[in-house]
Design a protein around this motif. Structure first.
Motif, mmCIF file in Angstrom:
data_model
loop_
_atom_site.group_PDB
_atom_site.id
_atom_site.type_symbol
_atom_site.label_atom_id
_atom_site.label_comp_id
_atom_site.label_asym_id
_atom_site.label_seq_id
_atom_site.Cartn_x
_atom_site.Cartn_y
_atom_site.Cartn_z
ATOM 1 N N MET A 191 -100.373 6.569 -30.740
ATOM 2 C CA MET A 191 -101.214 7.622 -30.169
ATOM 3 C C MET A 191 -100.409 8.621 -29.319
ATOM 4 S SD MET A 191 -104.667 5.359 -29.392
ATOM 5 C CE MET A 191 -105.672 6.819 -29.075
ATOM 6 N N ALA A 192 -101.088 9.663 -28.870
ATOM 7 C CA ALA A 192 -100.507 10.733 -28.033
ATOM 8 C C ALA A 192 -99.243 11.317 -28.664
ATOM 9 C CB ALA A 192 -100.229 10.215 -26.623
ATOM 10 N N PHE A 193 -99.324 11.630 -29.956
ATOM 11 C CA PHE A 193 -98.149 12.112 -30.674
ATOM 12 C C PHE A 193 -97.601 13.413 -30.088
ATOM 13 C CE2 PHE A 193 -96.336 14.305 -34.544
ATOM 14 C CZ PHE A 193 -95.167 13.546 -34.583
ATOM 15 N N ARG A 194 -98.463 14.247 -29.536
ATOM 16 C CA ARG A 194 -98.012 15.534 -28.999
ATOM 17 C C ARG A 194 -96.973 15.362 -27.897
ATOM 18 N NH1 ARG A 194 -102.648 14.041 -26.733
ATOM 19 N NH2 ARG A 194 -103.021 14.380 -24.492
ATOM 20 N N LEU B 192 -92.505 13.559 -43.095
ATOM 21 C CA LEU B 192 -92.794 12.703 -41.949
ATOM 22 C C LEU B 192 -94.215 12.163 -42.075
ATOM 23 C CD1 LEU B 192 -91.880 11.704 -39.111
ATOM 24 C CD2 LEU B 192 -92.728 13.890 -38.200
ATOM 25 N N VAL B 193 -94.357 10.830 -41.974
ATOM 26 C CA VAL B 193 -95.659 10.171 -42.056
ATOM 27 C C VAL B 193 -95.900 9.458 -40.728
ATOM 28 C CG1 VAL B 193 -97.062 8.485 -43.306
ATOM 29 C CG2 VAL B 193 -95.365 9.852 -44.547
ATOM 30 N N ILE B 194 -96.956 9.866 -40.025
ATOM 31 C CA ILE B 194 -97.219 9.358 -38.673
ATOM 32 C C ILE B 194 -98.584 8.688 -38.626
ATOM 33 C CG2 ILE B 194 -97.513 9.963 -36.235
ATOM 34 C CD1 ILE B 194 -94.671 10.315 -37.141
ATOM 35 N N GLN B 195 -98.596 7.410 -38.251
ATOM 36 C CA GLN B 195 -99.849 6.687 -38.052
ATOM 37 C C GLN B 195 -100.257 6.767 -36.577
ATOM 38 O OE1 GLN B 195 -97.052 5.001 -39.366
ATOM 39 N NE2 GLN B 195 -97.568 5.441 -41.503
ATOM 40 N N GLU B 196 -101.569 6.628 -36.335
ATOM 41 C CA GLU B 196 -102.175 6.780 -35.002
ATOM 42 C C GLU B 196 -101.891 8.164 -34.435
ATOM 43 O OE1 GLU B 196 -102.074 3.578 -32.221
ATOM 44 O OE2 GLU B 196 -101.992 2.027 -33.767
ATOM 45 N N LEU C 182 -104.848 17.946 -35.911
ATOM 46 C CA LEU C 182 -103.962 19.100 -35.826
ATOM 47 C C LEU C 182 -104.360 20.100 -34.753
ATOM 48 C CD1 LEU C 182 -103.420 19.706 -39.654
ATOM 49 C CD2 LEU C 182 -102.110 18.256 -38.081
ATOM 50 N N ASN C 183 -105.500 19.918 -34.110
ATOM 51 C CA ASN C 183 -105.919 20.833 -33.044
ATOM 52 C C ASN C 183 -105.234 20.544 -31.713
ATOM 53 O OD1 ASN C 183 -107.752 22.153 -34.746
ATOM 54 N ND2 ASN C 183 -109.336 20.615 -34.346
ATOM 55 N N LYS C 184 -104.406 19.522 -31.672
ATOM 56 C CA LYS C 184 -103.823 19.068 -30.403
ATOM 57 C C LYS C 184 -102.472 19.718 -30.079
ATOM 58 C CE LYS C 184 -106.867 15.803 -29.216
ATOM 59 N NZ LYS C 184 -107.454 15.611 -27.887
ATOM 60 N N ASN C 185 -102.051 20.709 -30.851
ATOM 61 C CA ASN C 185 -100.757 21.360 -30.615
ATOM 62 C C ASN C 185 -99.644 20.311 -30.581
ATOM 63 O OD1 ASN C 185 -98.909 23.365 -30.192
ATOM 64 N ND2 ASN C 185 -99.456 23.733 -28.049
ATOM 65 N N LEU C 186 -99.485 19.627 -31.702
ATOM 66 C CA LEU C 186 -98.658 18.427 -31.769
ATOM 67 C C LEU C 186 -97.176 18.690 -31.575
ATOM 68 C CD1 LEU C 186 -100.367 16.645 -34.812
ATOM 69 C CD2 LEU C 186 -100.812 16.334 -32.366
ATOM 70 N N PHE C 187 -96.729 19.899 -31.856
ATOM 71 C CA PHE C 187 -95.288 20.170 -31.830
ATOM 72 C C PHE C 187 -94.927 21.189 -30.751
ATOM 73 C CE2 PHE C 187 -96.440 18.602 -36.002
ATOM 74 C CZ PHE C 187 -95.484 17.618 -36.209
ATOM 75 N N GLN C 188 -95.672 21.164 -29.661
ATOM 76 C CA GLN C 188 -95.488 22.151 -28.607
ATOM 77 C C GLN C 188 -94.109 22.064 -27.954
ATOM 78 O OE1 GLN C 188 -98.428 21.341 -25.570
ATOM 79 N NE2 GLN C 188 -98.149 19.123 -25.736
ATOM 80 N N ASN C 189 -93.502 20.864 -27.963
ATOM 81 C CA ASN C 189 -92.201 20.691 -27.309
ATOM 82 C C ASN C 189 -91.035 20.684 -28.293
ATOM 83 O OD1 ASN C 189 -93.426 20.380 -24.716
ATOM 84 N ND2 ASN C 189 -93.922 18.256 -25.235
ATOM 85 N N CYS C 190 -91.290 21.047 -29.545
ATOM 86 C CA CYS C 190 -90.272 20.948 -30.592
ATOM 87 C C CYS C 190 -89.692 22.321 -30.931
ATOM 88 C CB CYS C 190 -90.867 20.342 -31.862
ATOM 89 S SG CYS C 190 -91.555 18.699 -31.624
#
Length: 236
Positions: A10-13, A27-31, A35-43
């Motif tokens: 969880m908390a992938f962002r 890339l395959v990510i479980q838990e 996509l509304n969570k801005n998952l790659f904001q720090n990348c």
């Protein structure tokens, strides 16, 4: 080509930058959050395509691609097999058929393998593809086999072998199922409770192109999740 699977807990962002630093093509990510969570904001590097599936906005399965790979959920998809997703992932140079996996516990017993066992029978027509990958968190290992249960882990592996589909980890390290020396799960993040439950099964053509298999280190990754990533590289 590099493909990575990781149950991020969880908390992938808040964790995506660490797995992106491993430079995946797929890339395959479980838990994974939706996509509304801005998952790659720090990348610094962002995926070119993203696909998410789930019923809980905080805990689904995400597939992300780089190197201009497109993602398409195949029409054969059967939602009865929750979080086992048949996908076409392709760019101008190549196409892969991927079953992205995060097995779920059945309602009436605790054997996660039942779901993937039924799914591989349902999706067996896909296994004719030369670039086939079945990858993710299977929540299973031969150490938990119950001999009278048809859908135990060993029978699952043997059924895939009938289609010339192999575990990349076991092929690369020449280890037997249930005898793995590198764990992908540390129960409750405890080093003394290691298990190998994440897999990348591949077609024979990809097995012949297998270049490297890496399991993430306990000391680093268990700060982020109870799972460590499984990283698989293929020759071009």
């Amino acid at each position: 080509m590099r493909i990575i699977t990781w149950n991020c807990n969880m908390a992938f962002r808040n964790k995506s930058e660490y797995i992106i630093s491993k430079k995946p093509d797929i890339l395959v990510i479980q838990e994974c959050e939706n996509l509304n969570k801005n998952l790659f904001q720090n990348c610094l590097q962002k995926p070119c395509r993203s696909f998410w599936y789930g019923t809980n906005i905080n805990k689904g399965i995400g597939i992300f691609t780089f190197s201009n790979y497109e993602i398409e959920l195949l029409k054969i998809h059967n939602p009865e097999f929750r979080f086992i997703l048949p996908l076409s992932v392709k760019n101008e140079e190549s196409e892969y058929i991927i079953l992205a996996v995060w097995t779920q516990k059945p309602k009436y017993h605790d054997c996660y393998t039942e779901q993937i066992w039924n799914a591989i029978h349902y999706y067996s027509e896909l296994f004719k593809n030369e670039n086939l990958i079945i990858i993710g968190d299977f929540n299973s290992n031969s150490i938990w086999d119950k001999p009278k249960r048809i859908y135990n882990h060993t029978n699952l592996v043997n059924k895939l072998l009938e289609y010339n589909i192999y575990s990349s980890y076991h092929a690369f390290y020449q280890e037997n199922q249930g005898k793995e020396t590198r764990a992908t799960l540390f129960m409750h993040r405890k080093k003394e409770r290691p298990y190998h439950i994440d897999y990348c099964f591949i077609s024979e053509k990809l097995k012949n192109k297998l270049k490297n298999v890496i399991v993430g280190e306990y000391e680093f990754w268990t700060k982020l999740s109870d799972h460590t990533p499984l990283i698989v590289d293929f020759k071009e």
